[in-house]
Motif scaffolding. Structure first.
Motif, short mmCIF file in Angstrom:
data_model
loop_
_atom_site.label_atom_id
_atom_site.label_comp_id
_atom_site.label_asym_id
_atom_site.label_seq_id
_atom_site.Cartn_x
_atom_site.Cartn_y
_atom_site.Cartn_z
N TRP B 74 0.83 -1.21 0.00
CA TRP B 74 0.00 0.00 0.00
C TRP B 74 0.86 1.26 0.00
N SER B 76 0.33 5.83 0.81
CA SER B 76 -0.61 6.86 1.22
C SER B 76 -1.20 7.59 0.01
N ARG B 79 -5.36 5.84 -3.60
CA ARG B 79 -6.72 6.02 -3.10
C ARG B 79 -7.45 4.70 -2.84
N CYS B 81 -6.23 2.10 -1.81
CA CYS B 81 -5.68 1.51 -0.58
C CYS B 81 -6.51 1.96 0.62
N ARG B 82 -7.01 3.17 0.54
CA ARG B 82 -7.81 3.71 1.61
C ARG B 82 -9.16 3.01 1.67
N GLN B 83 -9.69 2.72 0.47
CA GLN B 83 -11.00 2.07 0.41
C GLN B 83 -10.96 0.64 0.93
N LEU B 85 -9.03 -0.46 3.36
CA LEU B 85 -8.63 -0.55 4.77
C LEU B 85 -9.65 -1.25 5.67
N ASN B 102 5.00 -0.67 2.72
CA ASN B 102 4.67 0.71 2.38
C ASN B 102 5.51 1.06 1.15
N PHE B 113 -1.38 8.89 7.12
CA PHE B 113 -2.44 8.08 6.52
C PHE B 113 -3.00 7.10 7.56
N PHE B 117 -6.82 7.12 8.97
CA PHE B 117 -7.78 6.12 8.49
C PHE B 117 -7.74 4.80 9.24
N ASN B 119 -5.12 1.73 11.44
CA ASN B 119 -3.97 0.90 11.13
C ASN B 119 -4.26 -0.57 11.39
#
Lengths: 175, 183
Positions: B74, B76, B79, B81-83, B85, B102, B113, B117, B119
């Motif tokens: 992943w 930061s 995008r 990657c955020r979805q 999580l 990372n 990040f 959002f 960890n």
């Protein structure tokens, strides 16, 4: 949805506009930050490289034109501007100047990215159809064409009595 | 026209068109961007990288192996990657360690990040120059590997994890691997 209602829905309110601009600025900042990170440890397109001898230089340029950029499928890593291609060029360069052979580098890449990384697919069981299909089509087409021509020829020779008489008349010109 | 030639004249093109349509249909369903990884069935590739949170600590493949685990690549700036999580968190909740690479990131951005959002990761290796990335055959974030207890890569998912991928691919595979481990 009608055009008018689409327009109404897509018209941003002031708050939304501000957050959008903010997102845009953040996006640009991220883009440049990523660019700055990205340039380390990679070989840019047309970046001059130093080799110990000509053999290594030839090997490098041969290899980068043989390997596919896996994220931009119709480009080799030689011509691709993608980050991954730059990383792969770097790795090919490093391995080349460290004296690794062409076969070693190719097998290094295929072990990680699969046969897909080879711009020219190798002739093997699962690609046989790919390689053979143009010739197969040529043969099928040729045979079909021959048959059509032969059938037409045999059809032409079979005229009925009245047809033959009509033909005679046309030839004499007294229709 | 005889029956046979009528069959040939209409039947043959019809079958050809149907075959072609069938091929088109199959072609529609296949994702040409998704490539099978040759690493499936192979042991997790070796690496040596600093930890994201503790720069003095060095992580190796030994840190990621030993039990059924997920390794997620992943960044930061990524995008999707955020979805994904929440789905990683879902897996972490089931006593499956989730490890991270990372990828091509800065420590500061990566930490921010995670603060913002959440960890889900047990350990994260910091790979700003995609060194391990190349050895693991990473070509775009996010990518997720499923490791068995012996540290063999058993599955690779390319792209973000969503509810369907979680329910239909990852969770059943994790259950299966855990059962294998116990037997």
């Amino acid at each position: 949805m009608s055009l008018r209602s689409t327009l109404r829905y897509s018209r941003p309110r002031l708050g939304a506009l501000v957050s959008r601009v903010r997102a845009l600025v953040a996006g640009f900042a991220l883009f440049f930050a990523a660019g700055a990170i990205g340039t380390a440890g990679a070989v840019a397109i047309d970046q001059p490289l130093e080799f110990e001898n000509e053999r290594q230089e030839e090997q490098y340029y041969r290899l980068v034109q043989k390997l596919r950029c896996t994220v931009c499928q119709s480009e080799t890593i030689y011509e691709s501007g993608a980050q991954l291609a730059a990383d792969m060029r770097e790795r090919v360069y490093e391995m080349t100047v460290n004296g690794r052979s062409e076969e070693e580098i190719i097998s290094y890449m295929t072990r990680r990215y699969g046969d897909y990384v080879l711009y020219k697919p190798p002739f093997q069981l699962n690609t046989a159809l790919l390689w053979v299909s143009p010739f197969l089509l040529l043969i099928i087409g040729g045979v079909t064409w021959l048959q059509v021509v032969r059938r037409r020829q045999s059809a032409e020779t079979e005229l009925t009595e009245s047809e033959r008489r009509a033909l005679e008349r046309f030839r004499r010109g007294d229709s | 026209m005889s029956k046979r030639s009528a069959l040939l004249r209409f039947g043959l093109p019809l079958t050809l068109v149907l075959v072609l349509l069938g091929l088109f249909y199959v072609g529609l369903g296949t994702d040409t961007e998704e490539l099978p990884s040759p690493l499936v069935g192979e042991p997790a590739p070796a690496f040596e990288l600093p930890s994201l949170q503790e720069p003095q600590t060095t992580l190796t493949e030994a840190d990621f192996t030993g039990e059924v685990a997920l390794v997620n690549v992943w960044a930061s700036w990524c995008r999707p990657c955020r979805q994904e999580l929440p789905y990683l968190q879902e897996i972490a909740k089931r006593d499956v360690p989730v490890y991270g690479f990372n990828y091509r990131d800065s420590r500061q951005n990566a930490r921010r990040f995670l603060e913002a959002f959440g960890n889900p990761y047990d350990k994260i290796a910091f790979d700003p120059e995609a060194e391990a990335g190349m050895d693991w055959g990473v070509y775009a974030t996010p990518e997720t590997y499923v490791l068995d207890a012996q540290g063999i890569i058993r599955h690779k998912h390319i792209g973000p994890i969503n509810a369907k991928v979680l329910q239909e691919d990852l969770l059943p595979l994790i259950e299966k691997l855990k059962a294998e481990q116990q037997s």
